[in-house]
Design an enzyme around this catalytic site. Structure first.
Site, short mmCIF file in Angstrom:
data_model
loop_
_atom_site.label_atom_id
_atom_site.label_comp_id
_atom_site.label_asym_id
_atom_site.label_seq_id
_atom_site.Cartn_x
_atom_site.Cartn_y
_atom_site.Cartn_z
N CYS A 2 -30.46 -12.99 84.29
CA CYS A 2 -31.59 -12.16 84.65
C CYS A 2 -32.63 -13.02 85.34
O CYS A 2 -32.45 -14.21 85.55
CB CYS A 2 -32.19 -11.52 83.40
SG CYS A 2 -31.00 -10.68 82.34
N ARG A 57 -32.88 -7.37 85.35
CA ARG A 57 -31.71 -7.63 84.51
C ARG A 57 -30.38 -7.52 85.24
O ARG A 57 -30.15 -6.59 86.02
CB ARG A 57 -31.70 -6.63 83.34
CG ARG A 57 -30.58 -6.89 82.33
CD ARG A 57 -30.53 -5.83 81.26
NE ARG A 57 -29.51 -6.16 80.25
CZ ARG A 57 -28.83 -5.26 79.54
NH1 ARG A 57 -29.07 -3.97 79.70
NH2 ARG A 57 -27.92 -5.65 78.67
N LEU A 58 -29.51 -8.49 84.96
CA LEU A 58 -28.09 -8.40 85.29
C LEU A 58 -27.38 -8.06 83.99
O LEU A 58 -27.32 -8.87 83.07
CB LEU A 58 -27.58 -9.73 85.86
CG LEU A 58 -26.11 -9.77 86.29
CD1 LEU A 58 -25.88 -8.89 87.50
CD2 LEU A 58 -25.68 -11.20 86.60
N ASN A 84 -33.56 -14.94 80.00
CA ASN A 84 -32.56 -15.18 81.04
C ASN A 84 -31.52 -16.13 80.47
O ASN A 84 -31.85 -17.24 80.06
CB ASN A 84 -33.23 -15.81 82.27
CG ASN A 84 -32.22 -16.37 83.27
OD1 ASN A 84 -31.13 -15.83 83.43
ND2 ASN A 84 -32.57 -17.45 83.93
N GLY A 85 -30.25 -15.70 80.43
CA GLY A 85 -29.19 -16.57 79.95
C GLY A 85 -28.20 -15.86 79.07
O GLY A 85 -28.09 -14.63 79.08
N GLU A 86 -27.46 -16.64 78.30
CA GLU A 86 -26.47 -16.12 77.35
C GLU A 86 -26.49 -17.01 76.10
O GLU A 86 -26.56 -18.23 76.21
CB GLU A 86 -25.05 -16.13 77.94
CG GLU A 86 -24.87 -15.24 79.14
CD GLU A 86 -24.94 -13.76 78.82
OE1 GLU A 86 -24.76 -13.40 77.63
OE2 GLU A 86 -25.18 -12.95 79.74
N ASP A 109 -27.70 -10.37 72.77
CA ASP A 109 -28.22 -11.62 72.24
C ASP A 109 -29.74 -11.71 72.32
O ASP A 109 -30.36 -12.50 71.61
CB ASP A 109 -27.58 -12.82 72.94
CG ASP A 109 -27.51 -12.67 74.46
OD1 ASP A 109 -27.99 -11.64 74.98
OD2 ASP A 109 -26.96 -13.55 75.13
N GLY A 384 -16.13 -25.43 86.20
CA GLY A 384 -15.81 -26.74 85.63
C GLY A 384 -16.90 -27.76 85.83
O GLY A 384 -16.67 -28.97 85.64
#
Length: 621
Positions: A2, A57-58, A84-86, A109, A384
């Site tokens: 987000c 928001r995404l 913003n994040g996970e 979350d 990666g």
């Protein structure tokens, strides 16, 4: 993922009148519109007497219930969060918080972070495993609390103007506030020409623009702004045997990958053909197959490389054969993506807009293109990134000419950075002193271990520098180029548990028998074909098509002939003309492994575009 933004002041009453309230809401909307590319599935604002928060928001988790700003009221006290994040350990947080009486109304979350703050206060970031930047208004304590993840995957910029804190996920959000105007000074140009495209910790390059450092939180109240470092790397004696170390690395990396697969929308992975992305792809593909699905994967290359690719010490071979090898080994829904030279050159300008700064030239531009293509099918991608910084994959970890001596090992050649500047401007910048000061500050911050040999101590320094500087630059690049298209890029190797553990593993284990990243290779013998497992490292691909350099030559030539272009105040036209005639004389990398004379041309073009785009007030006194 987000975009967050907002402001806080204890000298103003944002809701003192209906007119002023409407004006502040309009500012909040402008701030989140400036970063709407980060996700525009839902939007929202929160405005109270001393604080305003906005969010774009995404939607990844709890698509319908995760709207922000999220507000919670308890016993007459009000709390609000923009995030913003996970967070990857949400299940554990839910369990612990439910045990002490919290009731959850969503599965996202964001709610877990808010309750964790109410439960643990300013220590709450210590309980989070994830990538995050968030702001929480604490109505009970009358303060705004900010925090950023340990690795710095998610950005958080801020400034203080007339005792008003203004913050946002990207610098452009701050410029949408009427009090914040783009300004640059000599230190701004020292950053750009001296350490760029990296940035000094906490520096936003623009005057008075700062960034909350990774592993830090901040609190803003009537007393002002205070900071707290809640995490950093620590030096400890490593007591595990090699076999135990391999086993632990295998568990930590697999656990991180699996945790980061949590999503309510399909995920994909970037598959370069290198061991890092192949490990991430193999583990995630196996997980998805066990659920009856198939992983989408993407590889990147450039048109013309079939004809023009040239092997060199940094990039000895192409990636495509190894991508094909992985696909035949594990099987995924794969897409080969290619970028041509015209798209690449044109996207140099969008890359500046994405980052708000000049960046890694065609690397940024190409990632911008590829992420835009990936977003057409997926919202979430595993990458990666960060394995080389943590496990010692770069040449400067083991080549003595790069390892020894002072200075950032990925940016040894300061002279190349100065070669096109006007003599007087070069003297004013004094880049050698500025860069040395930044390097010296960082070396002094390295956590020491008395039992380290001189060689091991130096490699600890190099690892620390890589994680704090080089890795941060790549994470910035990944965040801005992916989020410019509303694509969430996750980085399993940047899990803080991996960083903490591997930081203290002796070099003889990281490079056993002289094999780079042998520890990581041995930890994943069971998931990769041997030919790929032991291939020599090859960095992010670049174009070898001479048509690209020709396009850059044309753009740079037009720039120096146009007196109105702002870069001409700082570069010497005659030096540039000579440079265009004999670029081979400037062929040594001036940043990383692949940024040589071609990328220097692109970087100068980006600096000029940056000055045109943001029109900053310039002070060189």
């Amino acid at each position: 993922m987000c975009g967050i933004s907002g402001f806080c002041s204890f000298n103003e009453d944002y809701v003192s009148s209906e007119r002023f309230s409407a004006d502040r809401l309009d500012v909040l909307k402008k701030m989140r519109i400036a970063i709407a590319h980060r996700g525009n599935d839902q939007t929202g604002e929160f405005l109270r007497k001393n604080v305003g928060l906005s969010h774009t928001r995404l939607s990844i988790r709890d698509i319908t219930g995760g709207r922000q700003p999220m507000i919670f009221k308890k016993e007459g006290r009000e709390y609000a969060i923009v995030f913003n994040g996970e967070i990857y350990n949400t299940d554990e947080l839910w369990r612990d918080l439910k045990n002490v009486g919290f009731e959850f109304h969503t599965t996202c979350d964001t709610e877990a972070i808010l309750y964790a703050y109410i439960r643990y206060g300013e220590k709450c970031p210590e309980y989070l495993n994830g990538i995050f930047a968030f702001a929480i208004w604490d109505g009970a304590e009358q303060k705004l609390f900010l925090a950023r993840d340990r690795a710095g995957v998610k950005p958080l910029f801020y400034t203080v103007k007339n005792n008003e804190l203004i913050f946002g996920s990207e610098i452009k959000a701050l410029f949408a506030h009427p009090k914040v105007k783009p300004k640059v000074n000599l230190d701004s140009f020292r950053e750009i020409f001296g350490v760029g495209p990296a940035r000094t910790h906490g520096c936003g390059v623009f005057e008075d623009i700062r960034e909350l450092p990774p592993g830090y939180s901040a609190a803003f109240d009537e007393r002002g702004l205070s900071f707290r470092r809640y995490w950093d790397l620590k030096s400890e004696v490593h007591t595990d045997s090699y076999d135990e170390t391999v086993e632990n690395v295998s568990f930590l990396v697999r656990d991180s990958i699996k945790r980061q697969m949590i999503s309510d929308v399909p995920i994909c992975s970037f598959l370069s053909g290198g061991i890092d992305s192949s490990i991430v792809t193999a583990v995630s593909s196996e997980q998805i197959k066990s659920l009856g699905g198939a992983l989408n994967t993407y590889s990147f290359d450039f048109s013309g490389n079939d004809e023009y690719f040239t092997s060199n010490s940094f990039q000895p071979e192409r990636d495509r054969p190894y991508v094909d090898m992985m696909l035949s080994y594990i099987g995924t829904n794969h897409s080969y993506l290619e970028c041509d030279e015209k798209e690449l050159a044109d996207l140099l300008y969008d890359a500046v807009k994405a980052k708000d700064l000049p960046g890694m030239a065609d690397v940024d531009a190409s990632l911008l293109y590829f992420c835009g293509m990936v977003k057409r099918k997926n919202k979430v991608a595993l990458t990666g990134e960060c394995a080389d910084e943590i496990f010692g994959g770069y040449p400067w970890f083991y080549r003595e000419d790069l390892l020894l001596g002072e200075g950032f090992p990925w940016s040894k050649n300061i002279s190349v950075r100065k070669c096109l500047l006007k003599d007087g401007f070069t003297e004013s910048l004094d880049l050698d002193s500025y860069v040395h000061e930044r390097y010296d500050e960082s070396i002094k911050a390295v956590p020491r271990l008395e039992s380290d040999s001189p060689e091991e101590a130096r490699r600890r320094e190099i690892t620390y520098l890589n994680i704090k500087w080089f890795m941060q630059t790549l994470l910035d690049r990944m965040d801005r180029t992916s989020m410019y298209s509303g694509l969430e890029a996750r980085v399993p190797f940047a899990d803080h548990r991996i960083m903490e553990y591997v930081f203290n593993v002796p070099w003889e284990m990281k490079r056993k028998n002289g094999v780079e990243k042998s520890l990581l290779r041995d930890a994943f013998k069971d998931v990769l074909p041997p030919e790929l497992l032991y291939r020599k490292k090859s960095p992010y691909p670049k174009t070898y098509n001479p048509a690209y350099e020709k396009l850059l030559d044309e753009k740079l030539s037009l720039t120096i002939e146009n007196d109105a272009d702002p870069i001409n105040e700082f570069i010497d036209k005659e030096k540039v003309k000579l440079f265009l005639k004999t670029p081979g004389e400037y062929g040594k990398p001036w940043f990383g492994q692949l940024m040589t004379s071609i990328q220097l041309k692109a970087y100068i073009i980006q600096i000029n575009d940056w000055l045109l785009e943001y029109k900053p007030e310039i002070s060189l006194s």
